[in-house]
Design a protein around this motif. Structure first.
Motif, PDB file in Angstrom:
ATOM      1  N   LEU A  76      -2.942 -12.481 -18.285  1.00 50.55           N
ATOM      2  CA  LEU A  76      -1.834 -12.825 -19.040  1.00 50.55           C
ATOM      3  C   LEU A  76      -1.651 -14.561 -18.257  1.00 50.55           C
ATOM      4  CD1 LEU A  76       1.132 -10.572 -19.023  1.00 50.55           C
ATOM      5  CD2 LEU A  76      -0.615 -11.082 -20.698  1.00 50.55           C
ATOM      6  N   MET A  77      -2.143 -14.818 -17.092  1.00 51.50           N
ATOM      7  CA  MET A  77      -2.141 -16.135 -16.637  1.00 51.50           C
ATOM      8  C   MET A  77      -3.468 -16.792 -17.429  1.00 51.50           C
ATOM      9  SD  MET A  77       0.136 -16.916 -14.250  1.00 51.50           S
ATOM     10  CE  MET A  77      -0.439 -18.554 -13.805  1.00 51.50           C
ATOM     11  N   ALA A  78      -4.501 -16.158 -17.549  1.00 57.35           N
ATOM     12  CA  ALA A  78      -5.603 -16.791 -18.216  1.00 57.35           C
ATOM     13  C   ALA A  78      -5.005 -16.921 -19.829  1.00 57.35           C
ATOM     14  CB  ALA A  78      -6.714 -15.947 -18.242  1.00 57.35           C
ATOM     15  N   ALA A  79      -4.459 -16.111 -20.372  1.00 54.20           N
ATOM     16  CA  ALA A  79      -3.897 -16.263 -21.836  1.00 54.20           C
ATOM     17  C   ALA A  79      -3.080 -17.641 -21.929  1.00 54.20           C
ATOM     18  CB  ALA A  79      -3.421 -15.062 -22.484  1.00 54.20           C
ATOM     19  N   SER A  80      -2.190 -17.695 -20.859  1.00 55.51           N
ATOM     20  CA  SER A  80      -1.347 -18.920 -20.701  1.00 55.51           C
ATOM     21  C   SER A  80      -2.039 -20.203 -20.533  1.00 55.51           C
ATOM     22  CB  SER A  80      -0.241 -18.701 -19.629  1.00 55.51           C
ATOM     23  OG  SER A  80       0.550 -17.474 -19.572  1.00 55.51           O
ATOM     24  N   ALA A  81      -3.090 -20.106 -19.838  1.00 54.85           N
ATOM     25  CA  ALA A  81      -3.620 -21.415 -19.765  1.00 54.85           C
ATOM     26  C   ALA A  81      -4.568 -21.645 -21.031  1.00 54.85           C
ATOM     27  CB  ALA A  81      -4.860 -21.108 -18.578  1.00 54.85           C
ATOM     28  N   ARG A  82      -5.136 -20.790 -21.748  1.00 55.54           N
ATOM     29  CA  ARG A  82      -5.788 -21.031 -22.988  1.00 55.54           C
ATOM     30  C   ARG A  82      -4.949 -21.487 -23.915  1.00 55.54           C
ATOM     31  NH1 ARG A  82      -8.099 -16.181 -21.527  1.00 55.54           N
ATOM     32  NH2 ARG A  82      -6.901 -14.965 -23.153  1.00 55.54           N
ATOM     33  N   ALA A  83      -3.536 -21.171 -23.864  1.00 50.83           N
ATOM     34  CA  ALA A  83      -2.540 -21.597 -24.899  1.00 50.83           C
ATOM     35  C   ALA A  83      -2.272 -23.136 -24.617  1.00 50.83           C
ATOM     36  CB  ALA A  83      -1.469 -20.763 -24.711  1.00 50.83           C
ATOM     37  N   ALA A  84      -2.415 -23.483 -23.418  1.00 48.57           N
ATOM     38  CA  ALA A  84      -1.870 -24.854 -23.133  1.00 48.57           C
ATOM     39  C   ALA A  84      -3.235 -25.739 -22.891  1.00 48.57           C
ATOM     40  CB  ALA A  84      -1.107 -24.910 -21.803  1.00 48.57           C
ATOM     41  N   GLU A  85      -4.320 -25.251 -23.719  1.00 49.56           N
ATOM     42  CA  GLU A  85      -5.436 -26.104 -23.196  1.00 49.56           C
ATOM     43  C   GLU A  85      -5.051 -27.372 -24.340  1.00 49.56           C
ATOM     44  OE1 GLU A  85      -8.951 -23.836 -24.788  1.00 49.56           O
ATOM     45  OE2 GLU A  85      -9.123 -22.775 -22.664  1.00 49.56           O
ATOM     46  N   GLY A  86      -5.473 -28.569 -23.649  1.00 43.04           N
ATOM     47  CA  GLY A  86      -5.622 -29.660 -24.359  1.00 43.04           C
ATOM     48  C   GLY A  86      -4.068 -30.473 -24.607  1.00 43.04           C
ATOM     49  N   VAL A  87      -3.142 -29.845 -23.782  1.00 43.27           N
ATOM     50  CA  VAL A  87      -1.710 -30.564 -23.898  1.00 43.27           C
ATOM     51  C   VAL A  87      -1.699 -31.016 -22.423  1.00 43.27           C
ATOM     52  CG1 VAL A  87       0.683 -29.599 -23.881  1.00 43.27           C
ATOM     53  CG2 VAL A  87      -0.844 -28.303 -25.032  1.00 43.27           C
ATOM     54  N   THR A  88      -1.000 -32.268 -22.705  1.00 44.08           N
ATOM     55  CA  THR A  88      -0.760 -33.031 -21.493  1.00 44.08           C
ATOM     56  C   THR A  88       0.772 -33.160 -21.063  1.00 44.08           C
ATOM     57  OG1 THR A  88      -0.405 -34.938 -22.837  1.00 44.08           O
ATOM     58  CG2 THR A  88      -2.809 -34.455 -22.002  1.00 44.08           C
ATOM     59  N   ASP A  89       1.318 -33.001 -21.798  1.00 44.07           N
ATOM     60  CA  ASP A  89       3.051 -32.613 -21.482  1.00 44.07           C
ATOM     61  C   ASP A  89       3.395 -31.751 -20.788  1.00 44.07           C
ATOM     62  OD1 ASP A  89       5.704 -31.638 -22.410  1.00 44.07           O
ATOM     63  OD2 ASP A  89       5.924 -33.854 -22.377  1.00 44.07           O
ATOM     64  N   GLU A  90       3.951 -31.855 -19.453  1.00 40.07           N
ATOM     65  CA  GLU A  90       4.310 -30.776 -18.483  1.00 40.07           C
ATOM     66  C   GLU A  90       5.226 -29.626 -19.252  1.00 40.07           C
ATOM     67  OE1 GLU A  90       2.594 -34.037 -16.326  1.00 40.07           O
ATOM     68  OE2 GLU A  90       4.232 -33.806 -17.893  1.00 40.07           O
ATOM     69  N   LEU A  91       5.952 -29.889 -19.755  1.00 40.68           N
ATOM     70  CA  LEU A  91       7.068 -29.038 -20.180  1.00 40.68           C
ATOM     71  C   LEU A  91       6.336 -28.295 -21.567  1.00 40.68           C
ATOM     72  CD1 LEU A  91      10.345 -30.944 -20.459  1.00 40.68           C
ATOM     73  CD2 LEU A  91       9.651 -29.365 -18.653  1.00 40.68           C
ATOM     74  N   GLU A  92       5.618 -29.094 -22.373  1.00 41.17           N
ATOM     75  CA  GLU A  92       5.117 -28.317 -23.402  1.00 41.17           C
ATOM     76  C   GLU A  92       3.994 -27.199 -22.888  1.00 41.17           C
ATOM     77  OE1 GLU A  92       4.112 -26.906 -27.297  1.00 41.17           O
ATOM     78  OE2 GLU A  92       5.849 -28.127 -26.435  1.00 41.17           O
ATOM     79  N   ILE A  93       3.266 -27.603 -21.682  1.00 42.49           N
ATOM     80  CA  ILE A  93       2.177 -26.751 -21.075  1.00 42.49           C
ATOM     81  C   ILE A  93       3.206 -25.351 -20.760  1.00 42.49           C
ATOM     82  CG2 ILE A  93       1.051 -26.248 -18.899  1.00 42.49           C
ATOM     83  CD1 ILE A  93       0.201 -29.359 -19.087  1.00 42.49           C
ATOM     84  N   LEU A  94       4.337 -25.409 -20.025  1.00 44.74           N
ATOM     85  CA  LEU A  94       5.335 -24.444 -19.671  1.00 44.74           C
ATOM     86  C   LEU A  94       5.590 -23.568 -20.794  1.00 44.74           C
ATOM     87  CD1 LEU A  94       7.548 -25.979 -16.613  1.00 44.74           C
ATOM     88  CD2 LEU A  94       5.474 -24.305 -16.361  1.00 44.74           C
ATOM     89  N   GLY A  95       5.937 -24.321 -21.917  1.00 44.95           N
ATOM     90  CA  GLY A  95       6.463 -23.729 -22.966  1.00 44.95           C
ATOM     91  C   GLY A  95       5.535 -22.845 -23.915  1.00 44.95           C
ATOM     92  N   ARG A  96       4.436 -22.939 -23.906  1.00 46.57           N
ATOM     93  CA  ARG A  96       3.350 -22.851 -24.475  1.00 46.57           C
ATOM     94  C   ARG A  96       2.816 -21.355 -23.496  1.00 46.57           C
ATOM     95  NH1 ARG A  96      -0.808 -26.610 -27.807  1.00 46.57           N
ATOM     96  NH2 ARG A  96       0.794 -27.585 -28.765  1.00 46.57           N
ATOM     97  N   GLY A  97       2.841 -21.497 -22.298  1.00 45.53           N
ATOM     98  CA  GLY A  97       2.452 -20.500 -21.515  1.00 45.53           C
ATOM     99  C   GLY A  97       3.339 -19.599 -21.456  1.00 45.53           C
ATOM    100  N   PHE A  98       4.780 -19.789 -21.316  1.00 41.57           N
ATOM    101  CA  PHE A  98       5.798 -18.806 -21.667  1.00 41.57           C
ATOM    102  C   PHE A  98       5.703 -17.878 -22.767  1.00 41.57           C
ATOM    103  CE2 PHE A  98       8.852 -21.496 -18.804  1.00 41.57           C
ATOM    104  CZ  PHE A  98       7.965 -21.120 -17.541  1.00 41.57           C
ATOM    105  N   GLU A  99       5.418 -18.577 -24.017  1.00 40.69           N
ATOM    106  CA  GLU A  99       5.185 -17.968 -25.229  1.00 40.69           C
ATOM    107  C   GLU A  99       4.173 -16.920 -25.377  1.00 40.69           C
ATOM    108  OE1 GLU A  99       6.186 -19.870 -28.804  1.00 40.69           O
ATOM    109  OE2 GLU A  99       7.516 -21.328 -27.794  1.00 40.69           O
ATOM    110  N   ALA A 100       3.008 -17.483 -24.615  1.00 45.42           N
ATOM    111  CA  ALA A 100       1.816 -16.636 -24.502  1.00 45.42           C
ATOM    112  C   ALA A 100       2.097 -15.171 -23.766  1.00 45.42           C
ATOM    113  CB  ALA A 100       0.648 -17.399 -23.569  1.00 45.42           C
TER     114      ALA A 100
END
Length: 203
Positions: A76-100
């Protein structure tokens, strides 16, 4: 002739293969049937090893379940990282990781292992320890980076991280018990996004 020093011995490779087979079988059976309905004998048979071999690697069924839990969590951590690939905004990184994570909870085997069985099988203290082991550093780091960048106002990122992890677990429980899991997933995702937006609005 001795094995090269940089290559595991045949025995060591066999040990690793047996352990991997047991974890794979445990994941499949725990995910399909649940912890209580899965016996040690069934896991050993599915992995094509003896029960003695299973007990050589894991002292009991709970220890094997813990290894399965850790593997699922790492995935799941790996999936969260993939979901946030290419994103630079820290909050969006968290949001995408949580949604993954929430997307993964929609999968029956992940839901059974991570949400339904893990808190009861591992106990709350151990469950929380393992849950934080894999996600705490990444989430707290993202909150610190967002605070440093002026995007949020978080005075205590460690506490906020634990609260967010708790919200994710409870959100997973809501999804698991819902007659409409997909809709509940979306509602949980919106609520967690609102929490992140609230932190941003406080700056």
């Amino acid at each position: 002739m001795a094995d090269p020093p940089d290559r595991p011995s045949l025995r060591a490779e066999q040990v690793l293969q047996t352990r991997a087979a047991l974890i794979a079988s445990g994941r499949r059976l725990f995910g399909e049937r649940g912890f209580a309905a899965t016996s040690v004998e069934e896991i050993a048979r599915d992995a094509r090893v003896t029960t003695g071999a299973l007990y050589h690697h894991f002292p009991n069924k709970t220890a094997l379940f813990e290894a399965v839990f850790e593997e699922v969590h790492a995935e799941l951590m790996a999936a969260s990282a993939r979901a946030a690939e290419g994103v630079t905004d820290e909050l969006e990184i968290l949001g995408r990781g949580f949604e993954a994570f929430l997307d993964a909870v929609l999968e029956p085997d992940v839901q059974q292992i991570l949400i339904t069985d893990a808190p009861a099988v591992l106990g709350l203290a151990r469950f929380t320890e393992l849950d934080e082991r894999y996600a705490f550093t990444a989430i707290a780091g993202a909150l610190r980076a967002a605070t440093a960048a002026g995007k949020v106002s978080v005075e205590d990122p460690e506490t906020v991280t634990r609260l967010l992890l708790g919200a994710l677990v409870r959100g997973g429980m809501l999804i698991a018990s819902s007659p409409r899991p997909a809709q509940t997933r979306d509602a949980v995702a919106r609520s967690i996004r609102a929490m992140l937006a609230g932190a941003a609005g406080g700056r």
